[in-house]
Design a protein around this motif. Structure first.
Motif, PDB file in Angstrom:
ATOM      1  N   MET A 122      49.547  43.963  65.778  1.00 55.29           N
ATOM      2  CA  MET A 122      50.391  44.894  65.025  1.00 55.29           C
ATOM      3  C   MET A 122      50.354  44.616  63.528  1.00 55.29           C
ATOM      4  O   MET A 122      50.618  45.501  62.722  1.00 55.29           O
ATOM      5  N   LEU A 123      50.041  43.371  63.177  1.00 55.66           N
ATOM      6  CA  LEU A 123      49.968  42.966  61.779  1.00 55.66           C
ATOM      7  C   LEU A 123      48.599  42.368  61.486  1.00 55.66           C
ATOM      8  O   LEU A 123      47.967  41.775  62.370  1.00 55.66           O
ATOM      9  N   VAL A 124      48.173  42.529  60.239  1.00 52.50           N
ATOM     10  CA  VAL A 124      46.901  41.948  59.793  1.00 52.50           C
ATOM     11  C   VAL A 124      47.099  41.348  58.410  1.00 52.50           C
ATOM     12  O   VAL A 124      48.073  41.655  57.720  1.00 52.50           O
ATOM     13  N   GLN A 125      46.156  40.501  58.039  1.00 54.52           N
ATOM     14  CA  GLN A 125      46.165  39.935  56.693  1.00 54.52           C
ATOM     15  C   GLN A 125      45.916  41.043  55.681  1.00 54.52           C
ATOM     16  O   GLN A 125      45.005  41.841  55.828  1.00 54.52           O
ATOM     17  N   ALA A 126      46.748  41.104  54.645  1.00 59.40           N
ATOM     18  CA  ALA A 126      46.611  42.143  53.625  1.00 59.40           C
ATOM     19  C   ALA A 126      45.350  41.917  52.801  1.00 59.40           C
ATOM     20  O   ALA A 126      44.919  40.778  52.591  1.00 59.40           O
ATOM     21  N   ASP A 127      44.754  42.999  52.335  1.00 60.12           N
ATOM     22  CA  ASP A 127      43.563  42.871  51.490  1.00 60.12           C
ATOM     23  C   ASP A 127      43.974  42.429  50.089  1.00 60.12           C
ATOM     24  O   ASP A 127      45.166  42.307  49.767  1.00 60.12           O
ATOM     25  N   LEU A 128      43.005  42.204  49.226  1.00 61.15           N
ATOM     26  CA  LEU A 128      43.259  41.647  47.899  1.00 61.15           C
ATOM     27  C   LEU A 128      44.179  42.552  47.083  1.00 61.15           C
ATOM     28  O   LEU A 128      45.102  42.066  46.412  1.00 61.15           O
ATOM     29  N   SER A 129      43.958  43.847  47.133  1.00 64.12           N
ATOM     30  CA  SER A 129      44.783  44.771  46.348  1.00 64.12           C
ATOM     31  C   SER A 129      46.247  44.706  46.773  1.00 64.12           C
ATOM     32  O   SER A 129      47.155  44.691  45.933  1.00 64.12           O
ATOM     33  N   ALA A 130      46.474  44.649  48.076  1.00 63.75           N
ATOM     34  CA  ALA A 130      47.844  44.579  48.583  1.00 63.75           C
ATOM     35  C   ALA A 130      48.499  43.255  48.202  1.00 63.75           C
ATOM     36  O   ALA A 130      49.706  43.205  47.924  1.00 63.75           O
ATOM     37  N   GLN A 131      47.722  42.184  48.192  1.00 67.84           N
ATOM     38  CA  GLN A 131      48.269  40.889  47.808  1.00 67.84           C
ATOM     39  C   GLN A 131      48.696  40.887  46.344  1.00 67.84           C
ATOM     40  O   GLN A 131      49.746  40.364  45.982  1.00 67.84           O
ATOM     41  N   LEU A 132      47.871  41.501  45.497  1.00 65.01           N
ATOM     42  CA  LEU A 132      48.216  41.593  44.078  1.00 65.01           C
ATOM     43  C   LEU A 132      49.437  42.479  43.886  1.00 65.01           C
ATOM     44  O   LEU A 132      50.297  42.196  43.048  1.00 65.01           O
ATOM     45  N   ASP A 133      49.524  43.538  44.668  1.00 63.13           N
ATOM     46  CA  ASP A 133      50.669  44.440  44.600  1.00 63.13           C
ATOM     47  C   ASP A 133      51.953  43.700  44.952  1.00 63.13           C
ATOM     48  O   ASP A 133      53.009  43.918  44.343  1.00 63.13           O
ATOM     49  N   TYR A 134      51.869  42.820  45.936  1.00 59.99           N
ATOM     50  CA  TYR A 134      53.036  42.052  46.368  1.00 59.99           C
ATOM     51  C   TYR A 134      53.444  41.020  45.321  1.00 59.99           C
ATOM     52  O   TYR A 134      54.635  40.864  45.023  1.00 59.99           O
ATOM     53  N   LYS A 135      52.480  40.346  44.735  1.00 60.77           N
ATOM     54  CA  LYS A 135      52.778  39.199  43.890  1.00 60.77           C
ATOM     55  C   LYS A 135      53.175  39.557  42.465  1.00 60.77           C
ATOM     56  O   LYS A 135      54.039  38.900  41.864  1.00 60.77           O
ATOM     57  N   TYR A 136      52.584  40.606  41.919  1.00 62.24           N
ATOM     58  CA  TYR A 136      52.749  40.873  40.490  1.00 62.24           C
ATOM     59  C   TYR A 136      53.515  42.158  40.188  1.00 62.24           C
ATOM     60  O   TYR A 136      53.391  43.153  40.905  1.00 62.24           O
ATOM     61  N   LYS A 137      54.267  42.104  39.095  1.00 63.26           N
ATOM     62  CA  LYS A 137      54.939  43.284  38.564  1.00 63.26           C
ATOM     63  C   LYS A 137      53.990  43.997  37.612  1.00 63.26           C
ATOM     64  O   LYS A 137      52.969  43.442  37.190  1.00 63.26           O
ATOM     65  N   VAL A 138      54.356  45.226  37.250  1.00 58.07           N
ATOM     66  CA  VAL A 138      53.481  46.039  36.402  1.00 58.07           C
ATOM     67  C   VAL A 138      53.208  45.362  35.067  1.00 58.07           C
ATOM     68  O   VAL A 138      52.059  45.316  34.597  1.00 58.07           O
ATOM     69  N   ASN A 139      54.257  44.808  34.444  1.00 55.32           N
ATOM     70  CA  ASN A 139      54.053  44.176  33.135  1.00 55.32           C
ATOM     71  C   ASN A 139      53.138  42.954  33.234  1.00 55.32           C
ATOM     72  O   ASN A 139      52.370  42.655  32.308  1.00 55.32           O
ATOM     73  N   GLU A 140      53.186  42.243  34.363  1.00 57.58           N
ATOM     74  CA  GLU A 140      52.298  41.087  34.554  1.00 57.58           C
ATOM     75  C   GLU A 140      50.855  41.542  34.745  1.00 57.58           C
ATOM     76  O   GLU A 140      49.918  40.901  34.230  1.00 57.58           O
ATOM     77  N   LEU A 141      50.659  42.624  35.456  1.00 56.47           N
ATOM     78  CA  LEU A 141      49.308  43.165  35.632  1.00 56.47           C
ATOM     79  C   LEU A 141      48.739  43.620  34.296  1.00 56.47           C
ATOM     80  O   LEU A 141      47.549  43.415  33.998  1.00 56.47           O
TER      81      LEU A 141
END
Length: 384
Positions: A122-141
Motif C-alpha cells: 500500500m506504501l512505497v518509498q517516495a521518489d526524489l521529487s516527493a522527498q524534496l517536497d516533504y523536506k523543503y519549503k519554497v523559500n529554501e528551494l
C-alpha cells in the motif's frame, strides 16, 4: 488457536473469549507471574528469560498476533484508512510513530500499521521529487536555486523539477537518510476512495443540518452534528462528549442567532440578515470561521467587514447575550470589563478597559466598530 484461525470466521463471542484468555496471559507475564516446570510445579521465572518475555510482550502489545489471530481487516477500520490517506502526500513513519492519539484510535502502534501497509504494497518509498517536497519549503528551494544560478520563478513543483534536472546527485545527498513514504497506486486508489466517501458523507450531513436550521429545528440540527462528530476517528474539540451530547446550549445560541438583530448589522436588509443567520448557525455548529460554501454566489453587503466576519457577528452576539445572562443568574458577578484586541478599531478601544454594571453593558459586538474583521471585544467578569 490454530483451529480457530483456520475457520471461515469465528463468532464474536469466540473472538472475545480468545482475546480474554490472551490478555489474561499477557497480564500474568507483565506482572512477573509464574512459569511451570516440567514436573507441573510452579516455579519462579528464570531471570535469563526476562529479555525474551519482554520482547514477546512488546510484540503482542503492537497488536500483530492478536489481529492476525482474530482475522483483522484494516480496510474496515476508519482509523487505518485515515492513516493510509495521510500518505497521499509524502510522510515519514516518525510523523506518527510517537503519537498516543493515533495509537489509541488504531488499537496498535502506528509503526505496526504502517509496516502492514508496506508489507501489503500500500506504501512505497517516495521518489526524489516527493522527498524534496516533504523536506523543503519554497523559500529554501529558491535559495538552492539561487546558489546554482537557476531561475526561481514558478510553483513549488517547478522549483523541485528544476533542481532535480540540474543537480540530481546533489539533491539525493540532501535527502540521504530520509525514509519518506507515499501511497502506491493500489494504496492511492483505496485512500482516495475513502477520502471521497468521507467527503460525500460530510456533505450529506451538512445539507441535513442546513435543512433543519431552515425549519428552525435547532435540537435536531445540534444532535445531527453531534452524531456525525461521534463517528469520526478524531472528533472535533477536546473533552466534548459527542456520544452523549446535550444540545441545550446549542439550542439557546441558535434561538438568539435566528431571532436577534445585532446593531452592528443594522444597515442590512432582512433578506441579507436571514441569509447570514443561516450561515452563522452553520458556522457555530460546525466550529468554523468560514461561511462561503453556504452562502449564495455573489452575496455581498455594504459593510466594511467581509461575509465571514458579518456572520461571526451573529455568533458573537448570541455568545455575549448568554454570558451576560449567566453572570446575572450567578449572583456573584457584579460588573464586567470590556476587553479589546491589540488591533481593534478606535471605537472599540474607547470602551475597552471600562467596567460596567450588568444592566448597563454596551451591546457586543459594538455597533460603532469599523474594523474589517468586525468587533472582537469580549466581556470579563468582575466579582469584587
Amino acid at each position: 488457536r490454530i483451529a480457530v484461525a483456520r475457520t471461515s470466521g469465528p463468532t464474536t463471542a469466540c473472538r472475545n473469549s480468545i482475546l480474554n484468555v490472551i490478555l489474561w496471559f499477557v497480564m500474568l507475564l507483565r506482572t512477573g507471574g509464574l512459569t511451570t516446570d516440567c514436573s507441573g510445579r510452579s516455579a519462579a521465572r528464570p531471570a535469563a528469560d526476562a529479555g525474551r518475555w519482554a520482547a514477546t510482550l512488546r510484540y503482542i502489545g503492537e497488536g500483530f498476533m492478536l489481529r492476525s489471530l482474530l482475522g483483522f481487516d484494516w480496510r474496515k477500520s476508519k482509523a487505518h484508512l485515515l492513516l493510509l490517506s495521510k500518505f497521499l502526500h509524502p510522510k515519514t513513519v516518525d510523523d506518527f510513530a510517537e503519537s498516543d492519539a493515533w495509537k489509541t484510535v488504531l488499537g496498535e502502534a502506528p509503526k505496526q500499521a504502517i509496516r502492514r501497509f508496506l508489507n501489503e504494497g500500500m506504501l512505497v518509498q517516495a521518489d526524489l521529487s516527493a522527498q524534496l517536497d516533504y523536506k523543503y519549503k519554497v523559500n529554501e528551494l529558491k535559495d538552492m536555486l539561487k546558489q546554482r544560478g537557476l531561475a526561481v520563478s514558478g510553483r513549488k513543483g517547478d522549483l523541485i523539477q528544476r533542481l532535480v534536472q540540474a543537480d540530481p546527485e546533489g539533491m539525493k545527498q540532501t535527502v540521504a537518510g530520509l525514509r519518506i513514504l507515499l501511497c502506491s497506486e493500489q494504496g492511492r486508489e483505496i485512500a482516495e476512495q475513502y477520502v471521497a466517501n468521507e467527503k460525500a458523507k460530510r456533505s450529506k450531513v451538512e445539507q441535513q443540518v442546513l435543512d433543519y436550521l431552515q425549519q428552525r429545528k435547532f435540537k435536531e440540527a445540534s444532535i445531527t452534528v453531534a452524531s456525525y462528530e461521534a463517528e469520526q476517528v478524531f472528533p472535533r474539540g477536546i473533552g466534548i462528549g459527542w456520544k452523549h451530547y446535550n444540545p441545550a446550549r446549542d439550542m439557546a445560541m441558535l434561538n438568539i442567532i435566528f431571532s436577534g438583530k445585532p446593531r452592528i448589522l443594522a444597515s442590512l436588509s432582512d433578506s441579507h440578515l436571514d441569509k447570514l443567520r443561516l450561515v452563522a448557525g452553520m458556522m457555530y455548529l460546525w466550529g468554523t470561521n468560514q461561511c462561503k460554501e453556504w452562502l449564495p454566489p455573489n452575496f455581498e453587503t455594504d459593510l466594511a467587514m467581509d461575509n465571514d466576519a458579518a456572520a461571526r457577528m451573529f455568533v458573537f452576539y448570541a455568545s455575549h447575550q448568554i454570558s451576560l445572562a449567566d453572570y446575572k443568574r450567578s449572583g456573584v458577578v457584579k460588573q464586567v470589563e470590556i476587553s479589546a484586541t491589540q488591533d481593534s478599531c478606535n471605537a472599540c478601544k474607547r470602551i475597552a478597559g471600562k467596567r460596567y454594571k450588568l444592566n448597563e453593558v454596551p451591546e457586543l459586538p459594538y455597533e460603532h466598530c469599523m474594523h474589517q474583521m468586525g468587533c472582537r471585544c469580549t466581556l470579563l467578569p468582575i466579582t469584587k
